[in-house]
Design a protein around this motif. Structure first.
Motif, PDB file in Angstrom:
ATOM      1  N   MET A  13      54.923   8.996  29.721  1.00  0.00           N
ATOM      2  CA  MET A  13      55.364  10.393  29.673  1.00  0.00           C
ATOM      3  C   MET A  13      56.774  10.409  29.112  1.00  0.00           C
ATOM      4  O   MET A  13      57.746  10.138  29.805  1.00  0.00           O
ATOM      5  N   PHE A  15      59.655  12.597  27.052  1.00  0.00           N
ATOM      6  CA  PHE A  15      60.070  13.970  26.771  1.00  0.00           C
ATOM      7  C   PHE A  15      60.960  13.995  25.529  1.00  0.00           C
ATOM      8  O   PHE A  15      61.993  13.321  25.491  1.00  0.00           O
ATOM      9  N   THR A  58      57.205  12.740  38.096  1.00  0.00           N
ATOM     10  CA  THR A  58      56.615  12.866  36.761  1.00  0.00           C
ATOM     11  C   THR A  58      55.232  12.232  36.725  1.00  0.00           C
ATOM     12  O   THR A  58      54.334  12.729  36.038  1.00  0.00           O
ATOM     13  N   ARG A  61      52.818  14.792  38.112  1.00  0.00           N
ATOM     14  CA  ARG A  61      52.565  15.883  37.174  1.00  0.00           C
ATOM     15  C   ARG A  61      51.742  15.416  35.972  1.00  0.00           C
ATOM     16  O   ARG A  61      50.957  16.186  35.418  1.00  0.00           O
ATOM     17  N   ALA A  62      51.924  14.163  35.560  1.00  0.00           N
ATOM     18  CA  ALA A  62      51.135  13.636  34.458  1.00  0.00           C
ATOM     19  C   ALA A  62      49.699  13.354  34.892  1.00  0.00           C
ATOM     20  O   ALA A  62      48.753  13.605  34.141  1.00  0.00           O
ATOM     21  N   GLN A  65      47.869  16.508  35.062  1.00  0.00           N
ATOM     22  CA  GLN A  65      47.868  17.154  33.755  1.00  0.00           C
ATOM     23  C   GLN A  65      48.693  18.434  33.709  1.00  0.00           C
ATOM     24  O   GLN A  65      48.500  19.278  32.827  1.00  0.00           O
ATOM     25  N   TYR A  67      51.758  18.020  33.143  1.00  0.00           N
ATOM     26  CA  TYR A  67      52.344  17.509  31.921  1.00  0.00           C
ATOM     27  C   TYR A  67      51.237  16.767  31.179  1.00  0.00           C
ATOM     28  O   TYR A  67      50.512  15.978  31.787  1.00  0.00           O
ATOM     29  N   ARG A  68      51.104  17.027  29.897  1.00  0.00           N
ATOM     30  CA  ARG A  68      50.154  16.259  29.103  1.00  0.00           C
ATOM     31  C   ARG A  68      50.798  14.926  28.734  1.00  0.00           C
ATOM     32  O   ARG A  68      51.837  14.896  28.065  1.00  0.00           O
ATOM     33  N   THR A  70      52.094  11.485  27.130  1.00  0.00           N
ATOM     34  CA  THR A  70      52.311  11.046  25.759  1.00  0.00           C
ATOM     35  C   THR A  70      51.184  10.130  25.306  1.00  0.00           C
ATOM     36  O   THR A  70      50.701  10.224  24.171  1.00  0.00           O
ATOM     37  N   THR A  82      42.720  13.211  30.317  1.00  0.00           N
ATOM     38  CA  THR A  82      43.550  13.455  29.136  1.00  0.00           C
ATOM     39  C   THR A  82      42.729  13.965  27.958  1.00  0.00           C
ATOM     40  O   THR A  82      43.294  14.490  26.984  1.00  0.00           O
TER      41      THR A  82
END
Length: 335
Positions: A13, A15, A58, A61-62, A65, A67-68, A70, A82
């Motif tokens: 992940m 940013f 993080t 949250r990843a 999903q 956060y999508r 990386t 994903t």
């Protein structure tokens, strides 16, 4: 099907933070989570521990999903989250719910307790994923309130009428509304008084035993993570550096960072505490916007070698370590 409800593979992940210089240049990133892998068995609690800023929240949250990622894979019951489209992800989230850190900001102050707990069921009912009458939803709300230790007679009260511990119980009841299989708990007791923490932790354990839930439990309090977890993963600067059963990890820490982390936790025995040797790490945690070719702990490690700066250590189970107790450190892979 394997016995794992969650399988995270090479999760990253990063940013995006713009370009270097006013005229553009190299892209800048914060490497919040940088290539981590772990599994979570059905009915198990995996504790994720580390200091503030290491990437624990993080990860949650990843995985969920929000956060999508990386890159990497997040397999929930064999389905790669994903790769799911929006409607497919909406359906998958029934099986995976979150309990947030702050019970004061995670509840809508304009909604009653009954409305907060019923909201997930009403949303999924509207989309056709949840078939219950209004009367059945009301009955389930009362059942969930009693399950988490709240009187059903409080269902028309607003969040500001409850204490912090009671608000967190409302958040737990909301997370259980859709009968999930996995709970992602992001430091759910860190904002509570110590006496209330124990009650909420016992509640988590009782619910897990009754409903067969799996927990990914995030915390920075070593006593909390030891009490609630079956296995523990230690994070530092976006990477997992050690993972193993809670008894093995606390009795025989392998990674230098894990040793320093455990030495910082006080022992409630004056005689033992006086004899303990505290490991004081030099320097500060490096910036997460620089990706290092070697070990993430190199700059502060009291036992580093020359190879640690250049190469990334791989996970290994050292001789004599318990089954499943693995560490990413050159102290155990090179002579």
């Amino acid at each position: 099907m394997s016995g794992n409800i969650l399988d995270v593979q090479n999760l990253k992940m990063h940013f995006y933070m713009g370009h270097e210089g006013i005229f553009g240049g190299k892209k800048k990133y914060i490497y919040a989570v940088d290539d981590i892998s772990f599994t979570l068995a059905k009915g198990e609690t995996l504790g994720l521990v580390g200091e503030s800023g290491c990437g624990k929240s993080t990860v949650v949250r990843a995985v969920s999903q929000l956060y999508r990622p990386t890159s990497g894979k997040v397999l929930l019951d064999g389905r790669d989250l994903t790769k799911l489209k929006r409607d497919e992800m909406f359906s998958a989230r029934r099986d995976m719910q979150l309990v947030f850190q702050d019970p004061y900001s995670s509840l809508d102050p304009r909604m009653t307790t009954a409305e907060i707990i019923a909201e997930p069921m009403r949303i999924y009912k509207k989309r056709g994923f949840f078939k219950m009458s209004d009367a059945e939803i009301d009955g389930r709300v009362e059942h969930l309130m009693e399950l988490v230790g709240l009187s059903k007679f409080f269902k028309n009260r607003f969040p500001h009428e409850f204490s912090g511990g009671q608000r967190q119980r409302i958040g737990i009841a909301r997370a259980l509304a859709l009968r999930p299989h996995l709970i992602l708990a992001d430091e759910p007791v860190s904002a509570l008084d110590v006496s209330i923490q124990a009650q909420v932790l016992n509640l988590f354990k009782d619910i897990q035993k009754e409903m067969g839930l799996s927990y990914l439990f995030i915390a920075h309090d070593l006593a909390v993570i030891k009490y609630i977890s079956d296995r523990i993963a230690v994070m530092y600067l976006g990477k997992i550096v050690e993972i193993g059963g809670y008894k093995d990890l606390y009795a025989n820490p392998l990674h230098p960072y894990t040793k320093a982390l455990l030495s910082a936790a006080p022992v409630p025995d004056p005689a033992v505490e006086r004899k303990r040797q505290r490991i004081i790490l030099k320097g500060d945690v490096p910036s997460p916007n620089v990706q290092r070719p070697g070990c993430c702990f190199y700059d502060r490690c009291p036992e580093h070698k020359d190879c640690c700066r250049q190469s990334l250590p791989q996970f290994t189970q050292p001789a004599g370590a318990a089954a499943g107790h693995e560490v990413a450190c050159f102290l155990f892979t090179q002579k």
